[in-house]
Design a protein around this motif. Structure first.
Motif, PDB file in Angstrom:
ATOM      1  N   ASN A 152      87.017  47.865  74.159  1.00  0.00           N
ATOM      2  CA  ASN A 152      87.569  47.062  73.686  1.00  0.00           C
ATOM      3  C   ASN A 152      89.379  47.846  72.533  1.00  0.00           C
ATOM      4  O   ASN A 152      90.166  46.897  72.691  1.00  0.00           O
ATOM      5  CB  ASN A 152      87.086  46.462  72.708  1.00  0.00           C
ATOM      6  N   MET A 192      90.903  39.334  66.015  1.00  0.00           N
ATOM      7  CA  MET A 192      91.093  38.151  66.171  1.00  0.00           C
ATOM      8  C   MET A 192      91.837  37.537  66.182  1.00  0.00           C
ATOM      9  O   MET A 192      93.061  37.730  66.147  1.00  0.00           O
ATOM     10  CB  MET A 192      89.779  37.573  65.196  1.00  0.00           C
ATOM     11  N   TYR A 239      86.754  39.348  68.830  1.00  0.00           N
ATOM     12  CA  TYR A 239      86.913  40.210  69.618  1.00  0.00           C
ATOM     13  C   TYR A 239      86.214  41.964  69.077  1.00  0.00           C
ATOM     14  O   TYR A 239      85.153  42.328  69.618  1.00  0.00           O
ATOM     15  CB  TYR A 239      88.090  41.149  70.091  1.00  0.00           C
ATOM     16  N   SER A 240      86.014  41.349  68.364  1.00  0.00           N
ATOM     17  CA  SER A 240      84.968  42.137  67.367  1.00  0.00           C
ATOM     18  C   SER A 240      84.666  42.112  65.701  1.00  0.00           C
ATOM     19  O   SER A 240      85.775  40.564  64.931  1.00  0.00           O
ATOM     20  CB  SER A 240      85.482  43.409  67.331  1.00  0.00           C
ATOM     21  N   ILE A 242      82.941  34.481  71.214  1.00  0.00           N
ATOM     22  CA  ILE A 242      82.725  36.511  70.943  1.00  0.00           C
ATOM     23  C   ILE A 242      82.659  37.644  72.163  1.00  0.00           C
ATOM     24  O   ILE A 242      81.416  38.051  72.232  1.00  0.00           O
ATOM     25  CB  ILE A 242      81.401  36.280  70.129  1.00  0.00           C
ATOM     26  N   ASN A 251      82.050  41.243  72.650  1.00  0.00           N
ATOM     27  CA  ASN A 251      82.515  41.324  71.025  1.00  0.00           C
ATOM     28  C   ASN A 251      80.955  42.382  71.032  1.00  0.00           C
ATOM     29  O   ASN A 251      79.996  42.194  70.878  1.00  0.00           O
ATOM     30  CB  ASN A 251      82.121  40.395  70.205  1.00  0.00           C
ATOM     31  N   SER A 277      79.857  39.350  59.844  1.00  0.00           N
ATOM     32  CA  SER A 277      79.220  38.756  60.440  1.00  0.00           C
ATOM     33  C   SER A 277      78.315  37.493  59.713  1.00  0.00           C
ATOM     34  O   SER A 277      78.318  36.032  60.210  1.00  0.00           O
ATOM     35  CB  SER A 277      78.890  39.043  61.982  1.00  0.00           C
ATOM     36  N   CYS A 298      77.806  40.856  74.420  1.00  0.00           N
ATOM     37  CA  CYS A 298      77.898  40.762  72.818  1.00  0.00           C
ATOM     38  C   CYS A 298      76.692  41.619  72.314  1.00  0.00           C
ATOM     39  O   CYS A 298      75.348  41.904  72.862  1.00  0.00           O
ATOM     40  CB  CYS A 298      76.926  39.179  72.837  1.00  0.00           C
ATOM     41  N   ALA A 339      77.137  41.205  66.646  1.00  0.00           N
ATOM     42  CA  ALA A 339      78.100  39.657  67.774  1.00  0.00           C
ATOM     43  C   ALA A 339      76.646  39.439  68.059  1.00  0.00           C
ATOM     44  O   ALA A 339      76.992  37.416  68.323  1.00  0.00           O
ATOM     45  CB  ALA A 339      78.527  39.868  68.471  1.00  0.00           C
TER      46      ALA A 339
END
Length: 406
Positions: free
Chosen positions: A94, A126, A146-147, A179, A182, A190, A279, A283
């Protein structure tokens, strides 16, 4: 066939995750954990179904040094560093995708003009924008995360709030959280975001150690008075396992929220979450909490998530934690040539005590990615999410009948 063959060489806790990783690594793969491709070049044979025209395209593999967004080994040993749950492959891939296609600030160059809004602290983690159906008035917020690989959980949540404010929350009829892909990151980021979406009544996910002499030694060493990390909650149950024979310790939260009464729901209108089989870890945990607290439906582009729900520590972290004045007493030895490996130290349990590891999160709605999604920015997927958020009202239909009147 190429995807199926490649999938056999990939890690994946379930069939969906294995196939998704097999497809993803056909184009980009992390050499930190994956073997190099068999060939130096890739040839694609293409045929236009309308004209029958045949075309051959050949590509050479390119190699780039691009570690994940955060360098764990360069951080001090602290509680934040030991609160990560991530998949190294996904995060490193990513990071490269963000560099190639993300439009973030790179080497002082301004990104191209975009409809997306990015936060100030972690602009590569994000982004958000407003979406709506062509034939309707309601507007929806769409935030792509994304993470969770942030260095600070509070700053991560502040970024999320910043995007919501720029999207003018009051004017939105619903919120779409995406997500997909992710690879996880900071578990506390999170869960803290989940807590702010849920409100003060949240059941935090709980973690378990495997019961062993080594984990008991670790928890006894890092008790309440330790300034690095407090593992005292798990000590008694691990100690009792020598009598009870239990395989796992009792479970306790990793995330600590001091004053839940100050939590306020960031967005009280309908929400939906989009997941896929890439994910992992933090995530996975976010999706589990989203589903367990009934925040909304989960739409999956695959029938399961990556199912990697564990707190991950590196071999080097463990060596440093066990480090005593006498090196020979350390049960873990240095790895050669700078190598390292990750260990699932604590497994995570859902609200109903089911483990996330290997099982993952099954979505409520399945949406297979369409050609329009690939070519036009997930247009069908977003439209499906809006339909789930605000379903069409049911219409009562009265059937006509012949009536005999006497």
């Amino acid at each position: 066939k190429a995807i199926a063959l490649n999938s056999k060489n990939q890690s994946g806790s379930n069939n969906e995750a294995q196939i998704a990783r097999g497809l993803d690594t056909l184009t980009i793969r992390s050499l930190g954990t994956t073997s190099p491709p068999d060939g130096h070049k890739v040839r694609l044979d293409c045929r236009d179904p309308s004209t029958g025209q045949h075309l051959e395209m050949e590509f050479e593999w390119l190699v780039s040094h691009h570690p994940p967004h955060f360098e764990l080994d360069k951080q001090d040993i602290n509680a934040t560093r030991m609160s990560y749950g991530f998949d190294y492959d996904t995060l490193s891939v990513n990071g490269l995708k963000a560099t190639l296609y993300g439009g973030v600030f790179i080497k002082g160059k301004l990104p191209k003009k975009s409809l997306w809004t990015r936060p100030s602290r972690y602009p590569d983690l994000m982004k958000g924008k407003t979406v709506k159906k062509p034939d309707s008035d309601p507007a929806f917020g769409y935030i792509r995360i994304y993470s969770f690989a942030a260095a600070n959980a509070d700053n991560f949540v502040a970024d999320f709030k910043e995007i919501l404010q720029q999207l003018q929350t009051e004017a939105l009829s619903g919120l779409i959280l995406d997500i997909r892909g992710n690879g996880g990151g900071l578990i506390t980021a999170s869960e803290l975001l989940l807590a702010h979406l849920t409100g003060k009544h949240i059941a935090l996910l709980r973690a378990q150690f495997i019961n062993s002499a080594l984990t008991l030694r670790l928890c006894e060493k890092y008790g309440k008075d330790n300034t690095i990390i407090d593992l005292s909650d798990w000590t008694r149950s691990i100690d009792l396992s020598r009598v009870t024979g239990d395989r796992y310790s009792r479970s306790y939260p990793i995330t600590k929220i001091e004053d839940r009464n100050n939590l306020r729901t960031l967005f009280s209108k309908p929400k939906v979450l989009i997941t896929d089989a890439l994910c992992y870890s933090a995530a996975d945990m976010f999706a589990a909490g989203f589903q367990d607290h009934g925040l909304g439906k989960i739409i999956g582009t695959h029938a399961n998530t990556g199912a990697g729900g564990a707190n991950v520590w590196s071999h080097e972290i463990l060596r440093n934690l066990f480090d005593d004045t006498e090196p020979e007493t350390n049960p873990l030895k240095p790895l050669p040539k700078g190598a390292d490996l990750s260990v699932a130290v604590r497994r995570i349990l859902r609200k109903n005590d089911d483990p996330i590891e290997d099982l993952g999160i099954v979505p409520d709605v399945l949406h297979k990615i369409t050609k329009n999604d690939v070519l036009f920015g997930n247009i069908d997927l977003i439209r499906r999410a809006m339909e789930v958020l605000l379903p069409k009202p049911e219409v009562a239909v009265v059937k006509k009948r012949d009536v005999l009147v006497s």
